[in-house]
Design an enzyme around this catalytic site. Structure first.
Site, short mmCIF file in Angstrom:
data_model
loop_
_atom_site.label_atom_id
_atom_site.label_comp_id
_atom_site.label_asym_id
_atom_site.label_seq_id
_atom_site.Cartn_x
_atom_site.Cartn_y
_atom_site.Cartn_z
N GLU A 1 32.04 53.61 41.65
CA GLU A 1 32.71 52.43 40.72
C GLU A 1 34.24 52.53 41.44
O GLU A 1 34.59 51.33 41.48
CB GLU A 1 32.87 52.77 39.24
CG GLU A 1 31.42 52.46 38.68
CD GLU A 1 31.77 52.51 37.00
OE1 GLU A 1 31.51 51.70 36.39
OE2 GLU A 1 31.97 53.81 36.64
N TYR B 1 50.82 30.13 31.30
CA TYR B 1 49.61 30.94 31.28
C TYR B 1 49.18 31.13 32.86
O TYR B 1 48.36 31.75 33.15
CB TYR B 1 48.35 30.04 30.49
CG TYR B 1 48.52 28.54 30.73
CD1 TYR B 1 47.63 28.14 31.92
CD2 TYR B 1 48.55 27.87 29.63
CE1 TYR B 1 47.70 26.76 32.12
CE2 TYR B 1 48.58 26.52 30.13
CZ TYR B 1 48.13 25.93 31.19
OH TYR B 1 47.87 24.37 31.26
N LYS C 1 32.59 43.86 31.53
CA LYS C 1 32.22 44.77 32.82
C LYS C 1 30.73 44.34 33.11
O LYS C 1 29.83 45.12 32.85
CB LYS C 1 32.42 46.00 32.65
CG LYS C 1 32.29 46.82 34.01
CD LYS C 1 32.77 48.40 33.59
CE LYS C 1 32.52 49.32 34.75
NZ LYS C 1 32.79 50.80 34.41
#
Length: 122
Positions: free
Chosen positions: A22, A54, A99
């Site tokens: 990962e 933002y 994820k």
């Protein structure tokens, strides 16, 4: 506080996780944030300086996700929520880190961690 500014679906490549592959190969993370902010001054003035930008927030969040690797989504979410609370106008922030490519050997749609912090908890 009933006013909210939300940014959802911010997709950034990162190298987080407990497994070596990962960290080596990386994967996409998706970030959603909701900020509790009093927007009345910005609404009255129609001035960006009176509210949270933002676009700038998205850039700052992306830098964290793409930056130093961590093992846990919880750690990443905490770092992101602290970025949100870095603007003194933000009374509270909720951050969800998704994820979707987590190394799980089963069919699944998503793995996510959501945290909420208020200014007093900072």
């Amino acid at each position: 506080m009933s006013d909210r500014i939300e940014l959802t679906g911010l997709r950034v490549r990162g190298h987080h996780g407990v497994f070596e592959h990962e960290r080596r190969d990386g994967q996409d993370f998706v970030v959603d944030v909701a900020l509790e902010v009093d927007t009345r001054a910005a609404a009255a003035s129609d001035d960006l300086a009176e509210t949270v930008d933002y676009g700038a927030l998205a850039q700052s969040l992306a830098e964290v996700v793409a930056g130093d690797a961590v093992d846990l989504l919880e750690t990443l979410a905490e770092r992101l929520v602290q970025v949100c609370l870095g603007d003194e106008r933000v009374a509270a922030a909720t951050v969800t880190v998704h994820k979707p490519q987590a190394p799980i050997p089963l069919a699944f749609d998503d793995v996510a961690v959501t945290i909420r912090r208020t200014r007093g908890e900072r």
